[in-house]
Design an enzyme around this catalytic site. Sequence first.
Site, short mmCIF file in Angstrom:
data_model
loop_
_atom_site.label_atom_id
_atom_site.label_comp_id
_atom_site.label_asym_id
_atom_site.label_seq_id
_atom_site.Cartn_x
_atom_site.Cartn_y
_atom_site.Cartn_z
N GLU A 91 -6.31 6.73 -1.58
CA GLU A 91 -6.27 5.51 -0.78
C GLU A 91 -6.79 4.32 -1.59
O GLU A 91 -6.23 3.22 -1.53
CB GLU A 91 -7.09 5.68 0.50
CG GLU A 91 -6.53 6.69 1.49
CD GLU A 91 -5.22 6.24 2.13
OE1 GLU A 91 -4.70 5.16 1.78
OE2 GLU A 91 -4.71 6.99 2.97
N HIS A 97 0.83 -1.20 0.00
CA HIS A 97 0.00 0.00 0.00
C HIS A 97 0.87 1.26 0.00
O HIS A 97 0.62 2.20 -0.77
CB HIS A 97 -0.92 -0.02 1.22
CG HIS A 97 -1.78 1.20 1.33
ND1 HIS A 97 -3.04 1.28 0.77
CD2 HIS A 97 -1.57 2.39 1.94
CE1 HIS A 97 -3.57 2.47 1.03
NE2 HIS A 97 -2.69 3.16 1.74
N GLU A 98 1.90 1.29 0.84
CA GLU A 98 2.77 2.47 0.89
C GLU A 98 3.54 2.63 -0.43
O GLU A 98 3.71 3.76 -0.92
CB GLU A 98 3.74 2.36 2.07
CG GLU A 98 3.09 2.31 3.43
CD GLU A 98 2.22 3.52 3.71
OE1 GLU A 98 2.51 4.61 3.18
OE2 GLU A 98 1.23 3.38 4.45
N HIS A 104 1.42 4.39 -3.01
CA HIS A 104 1.31 5.84 -2.96
C HIS A 104 2.44 6.51 -3.76
O HIS A 104 2.24 7.56 -4.37
CB HIS A 104 1.34 6.33 -1.51
CG HIS A 104 0.04 6.18 -0.79
ND1 HIS A 104 -1.14 6.68 -1.28
CD2 HIS A 104 -0.28 5.57 0.39
CE1 HIS A 104 -2.12 6.41 -0.45
NE2 HIS A 104 -1.63 5.73 0.57
N ASP A 127 -4.68 0.97 -2.54
CA ASP A 127 -5.22 -0.36 -2.24
C ASP A 127 -5.26 -1.21 -3.50
O ASP A 127 -4.87 -2.39 -3.49
CB ASP A 127 -6.63 -0.25 -1.66
CG ASP A 127 -6.65 0.29 -0.24
OD1 ASP A 127 -5.59 0.26 0.43
OD2 ASP A 127 -7.72 0.75 0.20
#
Length: 278
Positions: free
Chosen positions: A184, A124-125, A128, A188
């Site tokens: 977000e 997930h990080e 981004h 995901d």
Amino acid sequence: MRPKSCERTGRGVTPPALGALLALSLCACATLTVSQERRLGAQTSQQLRRELVIMNDRTVGGYIQRMGDDILGAAGPQPFRFHFYVVEDDEINAFAAPAGHIYIHTETILEARNASELAGVMAHEIGHVVERHIAENYAKLQGTDLAYRALVTTASLFGFGGMASLGGGLAAMAMLNSFSRGAEHEADAFAVSVLPGAGYDPNGLVTFFETLEREGGAHPPALLASHPTTSHRIANARAEIAELPPTPGLRVNDGGRLEIIQRRIRLLTRRRLPDSWR
């Protein structure tokens, strides 16, 4: 160093604590280019090393780096060289800095019930950064007054502790990790798409955040404050997982390696071992 294409908006004076880290963000300019983000990433890394306690243990750091490399291998070529850091901190948190510098708190590693959950957080990080959310947030800072007010306000809201309210790298990360619902969802979706290619069960992404939500109560972990989860977002992730083609052999656990790393972290940080490990 400020990119030549940007002009300072002459409102206010940058507080000294923000330093060179915010030199680019105090400009009114478009989303950072890749080369600008690389330069900013190097500046950010230097600043954060002065503010964070990085665990310089080859075994723990190597484990996290290899897990990150597995995820990136499934994602394909990227314009950034990713670096993964383990931060000694008893708060459940993880965050992405510009140009692929990813920071994982030791408490996040300890809280993971299996390797797929930790891989989900890391994917997930990474998402981004890959989706350029960091660069987009950076470009939203339109002037020194606006930037400083935003940094001070979000520092207390997004889980970076009291030191962040004083400015500096941690305060900047609070701002840069304040993501929209759409961002977000994209992070995901990225995680769900790449985790099977890295050999991990993507359901770990969902179960980790579900567990934190149940345990958080009135005081949710910092990871949930900076990356809020909602039933709608979790449902979307589950729906995307259901659309994936069958992939046999996906890992939930990694043969006990995560448990070894967790035990090592507890020993290095003098944390009490679970009774079952004694």
